[in-house]
Design an enzyme around this catalytic site. Structure first.
Site, mmCIF file in Angstrom:
data_model
loop_
_atom_site.group_PDB
_atom_site.id
_atom_site.type_symbol
_atom_site.label_atom_id
_atom_site.label_comp_id
_atom_site.label_asym_id
_atom_site.label_seq_id
_atom_site.Cartn_x
_atom_site.Cartn_y
_atom_site.Cartn_z
ATOM 1 N NE ARG A 1 -11.973 -3.382 -4.711
ATOM 2 C CZ ARG A 1 -12.436 -4.625 -4.643
ATOM 3 N NH1 ARG A 1 -13.738 -4.857 -4.648
ATOM 4 N NH2 ARG A 1 -11.620 -5.647 -4.563
ATOM 5 N N GLY A 2 -16.477 0.917 -0.881
ATOM 6 C CA GLY A 2 -17.280 2.122 -0.647
ATOM 7 C C GLY A 2 -18.625 2.111 -1.346
ATOM 8 C CG PHE A 3 -21.038 0.466 -5.331
ATOM 9 C CD1 PHE A 3 -21.060 1.524 -6.234
ATOM 10 C CD2 PHE A 3 -22.080 -0.443 -5.331
ATOM 11 C CE1 PHE A 3 -22.123 1.664 -7.124
ATOM 12 C CE2 PHE A 3 -23.141 -0.315 -6.213
ATOM 13 C CZ PHE A 3 -23.165 0.745 -7.124
ATOM 14 C CG HIS B 1 -1.226 -8.475 0.027
ATOM 15 N ND1 HIS B 1 -0.824 -7.177 0.168
ATOM 16 C CD2 HIS B 1 -2.547 -8.402 -0.225
ATOM 17 C CE1 HIS B 1 -1.848 -6.369 0.006
ATOM 18 N NE2 HIS B 1 -2.910 -7.090 -0.241
ATOM 19 C CB SER C 1 -13.300 -4.421 -0.357
ATOM 20 O OG SER C 1 -11.978 -4.097 -0.732
ATOM 21 N N PRO C 2 -15.304 -4.494 2.822
ATOM 22 C CG PRO C 2 -15.495 -3.809 5.049
ATOM 23 C CD PRO C 2 -14.488 -3.975 3.946
ATOM 24 C CE1 TYR D 1 -3.116 -2.968 0.266
ATOM 25 C CE2 TYR D 1 -3.464 -2.485 2.601
ATOM 26 C CZ TYR D 1 -3.724 -3.256 1.486
ATOM 27 O OH TYR D 1 -4.607 -4.302 1.585
#
Ligand SMILES: NC(=O)c1ccc[n+]([C@@H]2O[C@H](COP(=O)([O-])OP(=O)(O)OC[C@H]3O[C@@H](n4cnc5c(N)ncnc54)[C@H](OP(=O)(O)O)[C@@H]3O)[C@@H](O)[C@H]2O)c1
Length: 388
Positions: free
Chosen positions: A266-268, A182, A262-263, A114
């Site tokens: 990713r924000g969607f 990862h 990404s629960p 990251y």
């Protein structure tokens, strides 16, 4: 041993009770339904927990020697520097990370790749003096040379050791609370990776370990060499592959925790993104994901609308439903939402204050499942790196 015993339900109930909260756990259904804070009913005085959103519930990832006690919701640090477009400056990010810590979050997630590197550096600067109180987990595997990701995997034992030393320095700590692989490295047998981590645990440099986006078979092989604490893979209402590919089943069977990344897709699923959203082309992998083209987002917004409508009847937001749905799936699941905003942090932490019945969750799940998801989650190149 029965599952409910394995996952330290007693500790979870105790924490909730101590903090004036009630928690409903139905062992038969293996569901953690909610934590509800009780507000003092005399003189209209709000308790501290009602004044500021805080998290008091804990969960245990892994079992036996691999057990790892963490707050029921973690915090994904990635988007504060990487892959989530525009972000506040370092000072503000550190202030928000400290807010999360003050409100009871004990699990913070970063990775070497990251940035690369600057996300670990941020976490190190924020928490260097708070190790022991919070846990910063990180990940190795993506090859990084001179601060640049090459796109290749390198999990050879010597490289893991070098990455471990470098992460310890960036995180300003003596021990990494959990070190994840990862991505699977096709050139390094999983047994060698597990054996190297076993040695690092013996040497006191790593406490626990985990793997991301691997298959049930790989999990079995790795766990046989060095017990895994958690698997971290993508899991949310729009991507439920781990329910079908045996990963959640093997975690349940072997007593391994699960950390959905990404629960909120990713924000969607939080509802703030739509076909007009402009991502920073230099710092956002969503520009490369088929699910985030304007056309796909327009089609998929039907799913957000379902969450919003469902939430309206319950005083919940779409984000809280997305996170709550994951939390009720099993008491050994700990989502790690990321945010750059205090308002979103509070909203996310308050998810645990709501109690929905198993039937209500099922109703929501069915309503979402009835809508086909448009666009794959990864492009062909990214898809090649998962599922080994
Ligand atoms: N192992 C892996 O391969 C892997 C891959 C990806 C991610 N991860 C980990 O998972 C963590 C989270 O993943 P993620 O950032 O991809 O996805 P996410 O948590 O699903 O979504 C983060 C996005 O949601 C927005 N958001 C947060 N709370 C919200 C709310 N209440 N309402 C509306 N929007 C909200 C944030 O924007 P604001 O800043 O505006 O709040 C942020 O851009 C990462 O930090 C990383 O640690 C791991």
């Amino acid at each position: 041993m029965k599952e409910k015993e394995k996952f330290s339900r007693r500790g979870f109930l105790k924490t909730a009770a101590v903090m004036g909260a009630t928690l409903t756990v139905s062992p038969a259904l293996d569901k953690v339904q909610a934590v509800t804070h009780t507000v003092s009913n005399n003189k209209n005085i709000l308790t501290d927990s009602a004044r500021a959103a805080a998290i008091t519930a804990h969960r245990t990832l892994g079992t036996g020697k691999a057990a790892f006690d963490v707050s029921a919701l973690g915090f994904g640090v990635m988007g504060m520097t990487y892959n989530r477009s525009y972000h506040p400056d370092k000072k503000q990010c550190i202030r928000l990370l400290h807010e999360a810590m003050e409100r009871g979050v004990t699990l913070f997630d970063t990775a070497i790749v990251y940035g690369p590197l600057n996300n670990e550096l941020l976490a190190g600067e924020a928490f260097g003096e708070f190790h022991g109180r919070v846990n910063v987990t990180t990940k190795f595997g993506h090859e990084v040379i001179n601060g640049k990701a090459t796109g290749r995997q390198d999990s050879r034992p010597a490289t893991i050791r070098r990455y471990c030393e470098e992460s310890l320095k960036r995180l300003r700590t003596d021990v990494i609370p959990m070190f994840y692989q990862h991505r699977f490295d096709p050139n390094t047998p999983v047994e060698d990776v597990a054996g190297t981590i076993q040695d690092l645990i013996k040497e006191g440099k790593v406490l626990h370990w985990g793997m991301c986006e691997v298959s049930a078979d790989t999990i079995r092989k790795a766990h046989a060499v060095c017990p895994l604490t958690a698997i971290q893979s993508e899991y949310h209402l729009m991507h439920r592959e781990v329910e079908r590919n045996g990963v959640l089943d093997v975690c349940r069977e072997l007593g391994i925790g699960f950390v959905p990344y990404s629960p909120m897709n990713r924000g969607f699923l939080g509802g703030d993104l739509n076909e007009y959203t402009e991502f920073d082309p230099n710092n956002d992998n969503r520009t490369t994901l088929p699910r985030f083209t304007p056309e796909a987002m327009r089609a998929n917004y039907r799913i957000v609308s379902v969450l919003q409508r469902y939430g309206r009847e319950r005083g919940m937001t779409a984000a809280q439903l997305a996170l709550g749905w994951l939390l009720q799936k099993a008491p050994w699941i700990v989502p790690i939402p990321g945010t750059t905003k205090l308002s979103h942090l509070e909203e996310n932490l308050r998810t645990l204050e709501f109690a929905l019945t198993a039937e209500e969750w099922k109703q929501l799940e069915d309503a979402v499942a009835a809508i086909p998801v448009t666009g794959d989650r990864y492009n062909a190149e990214q898809q090649k790196q998962v599922g080994f």
